[in-house]
Design an enzyme around this catalytic site. Sequence first.
Site, PDB file in Angstrom:
ATOM      1  N   ASP B 108      24.928  17.271 -11.651  1.00 29.58           N
ATOM      2  CA  ASP B 108      24.340  16.695 -10.433  1.00 29.58           C
ATOM      3  C   ASP B 108      23.417  17.721  -9.775  1.00 29.58           C
ATOM      4  O   ASP B 108      23.566  18.065  -8.603  1.00 29.58           O
ATOM      5  CB  ASP B 108      25.450  16.258  -9.469  1.00 29.58           C
ATOM      6  CG  ASP B 108      24.955  15.294  -8.389  1.00 29.58           C
ATOM      7  OD1 ASP B 108      23.790  14.846  -8.475  1.00 29.58           O
ATOM      8  OD2 ASP B 108      25.723  15.002  -7.464  1.00 29.58           O
TER       9      ASP B 108
HETATM   10 MG   LIG Z   1      26.829  16.775  -3.307  1.00 29.15          MG
END
Ligand SMILES: [Mg+2]
Lengths: 322, 197
Positions: B108
């Site tokens: 991410d």
């Molecule tokens: Mg985050």
Amino acid sequence: MISLGIESTAWNFSVGVVSEDEVIALEGDAYIPREGGIHPREAAQHHSEVAGKVLARIFEKVNPGEIDAVSFSQGPGMGPCLRIGATVARTLALKLDKPLIGVNHCLAHVEIGRWLTGAEDPVTLYVSGGNSQVIARRGGRYRVFGETLDIGIGNAIDKFARYISLPHPGGPEVERLAERGERYIEMPYVVKGMDFSFSGIVTHAMKLCDEGYRIEDIAFSFQETAFAMLVEVTERAMAYLGKEECLLVGGVGANSRLQEMLGLMCTDRNAEFFAPPKRYMGDNGAMIAYTGLLMMKHGIRTELSESYVKPDFRIEEVEIPW
Amino acid sequence: MVKVIMGGEAEVRIHDSFVEKIRIRKRYRIKELDDFLRRRRTISEARIISNARKHGVATPVILDVDDCRIVMERIDGEPVREIMNRDVSREIGKGVAKLHSAGIVHGDLTPMNMILKNGRIYFIDFGLSYYDERVEAKGVDIHVFYEALKADFDNWGELWEAFLEGYSEYGKFSHVLERFREIEMRGRYVDKSENRS
Ligand SMILES: [Mg+2]
Ligand SMILES: Nc1ncnc2c1ncn2[C@@H]1O[C@H](COP(=O)(O)OP(=O)(O)O)[C@@H](O)[C@H]1O
């Protein structure tokens, strides 16, 4: 202003007519594969055979002289299918002597969704056979924040449905089976950053079938896992962008469990969930007509020489003046 | 005063000197899947944060882990999203090079998950991280960052260039870059349409 739109990117040949206030007419004819998935050439053959009939039904309800613009799905989609729609649109535009407007198919899903639900600036989950994307507006364009790394969720469900010999289309059948699921069986949950992948679930589901697991439990676990992945990425996009609306569009959007899950997610984060009526969720001509109308109002039109089809047309390529 | 941030998957409580990250129940998914995902991610996140630091990447110190909750050091710096520039992006590239050398895929890599403090880039939010030696996984990893830059910054082109300068410290840099270009082409409709037939 009245716009006619032609949709023919994949399984459906559909024509819609809209004014600024309402959908005036919507007629279509769906291609149903004899076996296996969609064969682009067979589908195109189907579209060219039904095009005349569908248009005739439209012109029973609408006077051709009232039409101000002819819009068509320019892509993304299957080349042979797109070309049928584009040819019909060019012919009609010339005959009526009205402007031609090439519309991005994904954009059309988002815009008709916003129009019919009143969502203003949503994070959109667009789920269909070939596409699975999380889309949101950023400045003058829509951006794709997450998408499938392999196959669309609709195709994933269809593949599984065919494996267990369910009739086409597989989605509703799998949904019914899943409602009778009792036990969750672990499935590959694959979210990488903002992207997701479904092929692992399909393979695993097939293996479970071979091993004799209850088919209802497999369908249930398949949906729960795949949909959880989609909802998770949608929620992350909303958190990241600080948007408080979520819109569901695309054929798979008709699934009630997916709607329920998105609804719960939105409730829990004080966001609002929107889904247009089923009829306008899957591919349809009204969404092309409406988006064409928006484009025309902003002075956009497509010259004949620029009206070639774009099988890999991305939503990011379109500048949005509204 | 405790500041509470409702993130995508966790409730993050920012105290003066420490931060609690609690993976809260998601009602939209069934309990079995929800429990499984929350526990798995909590344990794995805590482990990877510690391991990354051992490999020279700046991360918060883990103070405690139990069930679906991590307590960690608070990094009191500036959110990268607000101060992004070429130098910062280059430093991020260096950090990612170290992560990848250690076999860690962040999962991410967005500016939201990085904090600048005392001239160092701290990486947080290893909730989607995993170990993977494959070039493919790393290609996807930097692709996430690329997409985040494109979505967030008008000058994403030069930021991406600077990132690659930093990332070139990674031994398999050229392989990953090559794969990144493939990934950029893939996942696009042209390829996906074949799956429809
Ligand atoms: Mg985050
Ligand atoms: N150790 C920390 N020090 C300071 N701020 C933090 C720390 N951990 C998280 N935060 C803040 O909380 C936000 C959310 O935390 P994060 O771990 O990214 O959770 P999520 O998975 O919900 O994104 C971060 O973007 C950051 O602003």
